[in-house]
Write a protein that holds these residues in place. Structure first.
Motif, PDB file in Angstrom:
ATOM      1  N   UNK A   1       0.866  12.117   0.467  1.00 15.75           N
ATOM      2  CA  UNK A   1       0.542  10.946   0.071  1.00 15.75           C
ATOM      3  C   UNK A   1       1.558  10.270   1.101  1.00 15.75           C
ATOM      4  N   UNK A   2       2.980  10.105   2.117  1.00 14.75           N
ATOM      5  CA  UNK A   2       3.096   9.674   3.116  1.00 14.75           C
ATOM      6  C   UNK A   2       2.579  10.120   4.218  1.00 14.75           C
ATOM      7  N   UNK A   3       1.922  10.565   4.755  1.00 17.05           N
ATOM      8  CA  UNK A   3       0.838  10.540   5.724  1.00 17.05           C
ATOM      9  C   UNK A   3      -0.772  10.102   5.011  1.00 17.05           C
TER      10      UNK A   3
ATOM     11  N   UNK B   1       8.972  -6.701   1.786  1.00 13.35           N
ATOM     12  CA  UNK B   1       8.693  -4.903   2.088  1.00 13.35           C
ATOM     13  C   UNK B   1       8.688  -4.054   2.263  1.00 13.35           C
ATOM     14  N   UNK B   2       7.795  -3.597   2.289  1.00 13.77           N
ATOM     15  CA  UNK B   2       7.885  -1.716   2.179  1.00 13.77           C
ATOM     16  C   UNK B   2       8.529  -0.856   2.847  1.00 13.77           C
TER      17      UNK B   2
ATOM     18  N   UNK C   1       1.287  -1.180   0.086  1.00 10.94           N
ATOM     19  CA  UNK C   1       0.037   0.103   0.002  1.00 10.94           C
ATOM     20  C   UNK C   1       0.813   1.191  -0.033  1.00 10.94           C
ATOM     21  N   UNK C   2       1.670   1.745   0.757  1.00 11.17           N
ATOM     22  CA  UNK C   2       2.819   2.850   0.612  1.00 11.17           C
ATOM     23  C   UNK C   2       3.328   3.026  -0.652  1.00 11.17           C
ATOM     24  N   UNK C   3       3.974   1.766  -1.095  1.00  8.79           N
ATOM     25  CA  UNK C   3       4.603   1.753  -2.576  1.00  8.79           C
ATOM     26  C   UNK C   3       3.119   2.163  -3.597  1.00  8.79           C
ATOM     27  N   UNK C   4       2.699   2.313  -2.785  1.00  4.94           N
ATOM     28  CA  UNK C   4       1.341   2.289  -4.526  1.00  4.94           C
ATOM     29  C   UNK C   4       0.952   3.872  -4.002  1.00  4.94           C
TER      30      UNK C   4
ATOM     31  N   UNK D   1       8.234   5.364  -0.468  1.00  7.09           N
ATOM     32  CA  UNK D   1       8.918   4.182  -0.893  1.00  7.09           C
ATOM     33  C   UNK D   1       8.655   3.397  -1.701  1.00  7.09           C
ATOM     34  N   UNK D   2       9.220   2.404  -1.838  1.00 10.20           N
ATOM     35  CA  UNK D   2       9.247   1.074  -2.692  1.00 10.20           C
ATOM     36  C   UNK D   2       9.765  -0.945  -2.231  1.00 10.20           C
ATOM     37  N   UNK D   3       9.239  -1.001  -3.009  1.00  6.23           N
ATOM     38  CA  UNK D   3       8.848  -3.361  -2.700  1.00  6.23           C
ATOM     39  C   UNK D   3      10.027  -3.338  -2.322  1.00  6.23           C
TER      40      UNK D   3
END
Length: 71
Positions: free
Chosen positions: A45-47, A30-31, A15-18, A24-26
């Motif tokens: 977007x980070x929030x 793991x993120x 979800x974070x990378x999306x 973020x990357x995968x």
């Protein structure tokens, strides 16, 4: 604010990378926070990624940057 991902909590939903691919990357299932992007906690977007992480593995620490008083 500094953003980080707790690998002990992350179960790899991505979800974070999306939601914030610039931050973020995968990696290895793991993120992770991209190198050099740790201080991006104020980014909307980070929030959103912090709020929507299903495993609650993303955290913010430190104080927000001070906003200059322009009055």
């Amino acid at each position: 604010m500094k953003v980080s991902v707790d690998r002990d909590l992350c179960y790899g939903s991505a979800e974070c990378a999306h939601r914030a691919p610039a931050v973020f990357e995968f990696v290895d299932g793991f993120g992770v926070v991209r190198p050099g992007r740790e201080r991006t906690g104020e980014d909307p977007a980070v929030l959103e990624a912090v709020e929507k992480c299903p495993s609650q593995a993303i955290s913010l620490s430190g104080s927000p940057r001070a906003t200059p008083d322009l009055s």
